[in-house]
Scaffold this motif. Structure first.
Motif, PDB file in Angstrom:
ATOM      1  N   GLY A  63       0.809  -1.230   0.142  1.00 20.83           N
ATOM      2  CA  GLY A  63      -0.009   0.004   0.063  1.00 20.83           C
ATOM      3  C   GLY A  63       0.854   1.308   0.024  1.00 20.83           C
ATOM      4  O   GLY A  63       2.026   1.215  -0.195  1.00 20.83           O
ATOM      5  N   PRO A  64       0.090   2.324   0.236  1.00 20.35           N
ATOM      6  CA  PRO A  64      -1.295   2.671   0.711  1.00 20.35           C
ATOM      7  C   PRO A  64      -2.162   2.478  -0.634  1.00 20.35           C
ATOM      8  O   PRO A  64      -1.874   2.689  -1.744  1.00 20.35           O
ATOM      9  N   VAL A  65      -3.396   1.870  -0.350  1.00 19.40           N
ATOM     10  CA  VAL A  65      -4.133   1.615  -1.591  1.00 19.40           C
ATOM     11  C   VAL A  65      -5.797   1.819  -0.927  1.00 19.40           C
ATOM     12  O   VAL A  65      -6.010   1.701   0.515  1.00 19.40           O
ATOM     13  N   ILE A  66      -6.603   2.297  -1.651  1.00 24.26           N
ATOM     14  CA  ILE A  66      -7.850   2.725  -1.389  1.00 24.26           C
ATOM     15  C   ILE A  66      -8.871   1.807  -2.185  1.00 24.26           C
ATOM     16  O   ILE A  66      -8.575   1.889  -3.380  1.00 24.26           O
ATOM     17  N   THR A  67      -9.853   1.393  -1.547  1.00 26.14           N
ATOM     18  CA  THR A  67     -10.661   0.552  -2.623  1.00 26.14           C
ATOM     19  C   THR A  67     -12.399   1.154  -2.142  1.00 26.14           C
ATOM     20  O   THR A  67     -12.475   1.454  -1.249  1.00 26.14           O
ATOM     21  N   ILE A  68     -12.815   1.118  -3.461  1.00 27.33           N
ATOM     22  CA  ILE A  68     -14.147   1.829  -3.421  1.00 27.33           C
ATOM     23  C   ILE A  68     -15.260   0.659  -3.842  1.00 27.33           C
ATOM     24  O   ILE A  68     -15.105   0.370  -5.098  1.00 27.33           O
ATOM     25  N   SER A  69     -16.013   0.147  -2.854  1.00 26.95           N
ATOM     26  CA  SER A  69     -17.041  -0.689  -3.541  1.00 26.95           C
ATOM     27  C   SER A  69     -18.280  -0.061  -3.553  1.00 26.95           C
ATOM     28  O   SER A  69     -18.615   1.056  -2.726  1.00 26.95           O
ATOM     29  N   ARG A 112     -14.377  -4.697  -8.476  1.00 30.01           N
ATOM     30  CA  ARG A 112     -13.328  -5.835  -8.875  1.00 30.01           C
ATOM     31  C   ARG A 112     -12.953  -6.338  -7.745  1.00 30.01           C
ATOM     32  O   ARG A 112     -12.026  -7.244  -7.544  1.00 30.01           O
ATOM     33  N   ALA A 113     -14.011  -6.538  -6.700  1.00 27.40           N
ATOM     34  CA  ALA A 113     -13.844  -7.048  -5.261  1.00 27.40           C
ATOM     35  C   ALA A 113     -12.650  -6.980  -4.698  1.00 27.40           C
ATOM     36  O   ALA A 113     -11.936  -7.768  -3.804  1.00 27.40           O
ATOM     37  N   SER A 114     -12.015  -5.910  -4.931  1.00 27.09           N
ATOM     38  CA  SER A 114     -10.670  -5.265  -4.491  1.00 27.09           C
ATOM     39  C   SER A 114     -10.753  -5.315  -2.941  1.00 27.09           C
ATOM     40  O   SER A 114      -9.504  -5.315  -2.217  1.00 27.09           O
ATOM     41  N   HIS A 115     -11.738  -5.108  -2.316  1.00 29.08           N
ATOM     42  CA  HIS A 115     -11.915  -4.826  -0.961  1.00 29.08           C
ATOM     43  C   HIS A 115     -11.735  -6.230  -0.058  1.00 29.08           C
ATOM     44  O   HIS A 115     -11.141  -6.375   1.243  1.00 29.08           O
ATOM     45  N   ILE A 116     -11.780  -7.197  -0.676  1.00 28.66           N
ATOM     46  CA  ILE A 116     -11.608  -8.664  -0.462  1.00 28.66           C
ATOM     47  C   ILE A 116     -10.402  -9.117  -0.635  1.00 28.66           C
ATOM     48  O   ILE A 116      -9.320  -9.358   0.301  1.00 28.66           O
ATOM     49  N   ALA A 151      -4.385   0.348   4.067  1.00 28.47           N
ATOM     50  CA  ALA A 151      -5.572   0.347   3.163  1.00 28.47           C
ATOM     51  C   ALA A 151      -6.715   0.978   3.882  1.00 28.47           C
ATOM     52  O   ALA A 151      -6.831   1.039   4.881  1.00 28.47           O
ATOM     53  N   LEU A 152      -7.435   1.487   2.956  1.00 22.95           N
ATOM     54  CA  LEU A 152      -8.961   1.975   3.592  1.00 22.95           C
ATOM     55  C   LEU A 152      -9.888   1.663   2.472  1.00 22.95           C
ATOM     56  O   LEU A 152      -9.841   1.756   1.074  1.00 22.95           O
ATOM     57  N   HIS A 153     -10.871   1.044   3.191  1.00 19.12           N
ATOM     58  CA  HIS A 153     -11.923   0.424   2.113  1.00 19.12           C
ATOM     59  C   HIS A 153     -13.273   0.985   2.450  1.00 19.12           C
ATOM     60  O   HIS A 153     -13.740   1.303   3.496  1.00 19.12           O
ATOM     61  N   ILE A 154     -13.958   1.524   1.291  1.00 19.64           N
ATOM     62  CA  ILE A 154     -14.908   2.238   1.483  1.00 19.64           C
ATOM     63  C   ILE A 154     -16.194   1.791   0.503  1.00 19.64           C
ATOM     64  O   ILE A 154     -15.743   1.065  -0.403  1.00 19.64           O
ATOM     65  N   ARG A 155     -17.301   1.600   0.974  1.00 17.80           N
ATOM     66  CA  ARG A 155     -18.497   1.409   0.602  1.00 17.80           C
ATOM     67  C   ARG A 155     -19.519   2.536   0.278  1.00 17.80           C
ATOM     68  O   ARG A 155     -19.681   3.114   1.152  1.00 17.80           O
ATOM     69  N   LEU A 156     -19.958   2.687  -0.964  1.00 16.50           N
ATOM     70  CA  LEU A 156     -20.808   3.859  -1.312  1.00 16.50           C
ATOM     71  C   LEU A 156     -22.358   3.148  -1.608  1.00 16.50           C
ATOM     72  O   LEU A 156     -22.425   2.008  -2.329  1.00 16.50           O
TER      73      LEU A 156
END
Length: 240
Positions: A28-34, A135-139, A147-152
């Motif tokens: 990381g750092p990585v941010i995922t957005i679901s 792309r199921a990146s949060h998993i 990492a920061l995992h965001i759900r909208l």
């Protein structure tokens, strides 16, 4: 960015077997957005990347979504649409027929395609400074500490109105579009065996109907700062 990105990812894919960098401590750092369909996830991701890139970072943040399919297709010598169809088809026989239509020389197994897509997502997450949309990146990146995992999410009326505006559809067509794309995303996650949207997997869940784009970006920036996502990534200031 296109060719340089593809060359870089191709190099990293070739390195993957001989040099496993995937330590969750170093990644990381990585941010995922679901996101639910109609939440303008890509728009928000691009706004966030622009905002983060105003800081003095060691490298620039990039938004990744369709590029994952394109690089996976390039690695496998297939058309991107074939990669997409891999994750939409539930009938294995139909999928095998699609691939065989390209001839034995270009035939690739379903397992190989799935493995390659997963590896591309993983590399982007591990190498960092990527905002990965979907792309199921949060998993796939769930073990990465930095990492920061965001759900909208948003009410259906908000999402319908977004699709109407973005795609020039009427409300009935927009609702059908939402249902179709949601089914495709579920199929994608199931193919990857990562069909998991539990709330506890996300660091932050945002209702898009409750905040403007600017307010949403400010909230995310605050969480990035609070979580110290960029603590080790800012350039050292030079003093004269």
């Amino acid at each position: 960015m296109g060719n340089s990105l593809m060359n870089y990812l191709n190099k990293r894919l070739n390195e993957e077997n001989s040099n496993k960098k995937g330590s969750s401590d170093l990644a990381g750092p990585v941010i995922t957005i679901s996101r639910e369909v109609g939440c303008n996830g890509l728009k928000l991701a691009n706004l966030l990347a622009s905002r983060l890139n105003k800081q003095k970072m060691v490298t620039q943040w990039k938004v990744m979504s369709k590029e994952i399919f394109h690089e996976s297709a390039r690695e496998l010598d297939l058309e991107p649409e074939i990669i997409r169809k891999t994750f939409k088809k539930t009938d294995r026989y139909t999928f095998e027929q699609i691939l065989k239509a390209f001839g034995d020389k270009r035939y690739k197994s379903e397992e190989k395609i799935i493995k390659t897509v997963r590896e591309v997502v993983r590399i982007l997450a591990v190498d960092g400074f990527n905002i990965i949309v979907g792309r199921a990146s949060h998993i796939i990146a769930k073990d990465i500490k930095n990492a920061l995992h965001i759900r909208l999410i948003a009410p259906i009326d908000y999402r319908i109105n977004t699709i109407v505006h973005n795609n020039n559809l009427n409300k009935a067509e927009a609702l059908k579009f939402i249902e179709k794309v949601e089914k495709e995303r579920i199929a994608f996650r199931k193919v990857l065996k990562e069909d998991d949207l539990r709330e506890e997997l996300f660091d932050l869940t945002l209702n898009r109907a409750s905040f403007t784009d600017e307010q949403a970006i400010e909230i995310i920036e605050h969480v990035v700062e609070t979580k110290q996502l960029l603590a080790n990534s800012k350039r050292k200031m030079e003093y004269y």
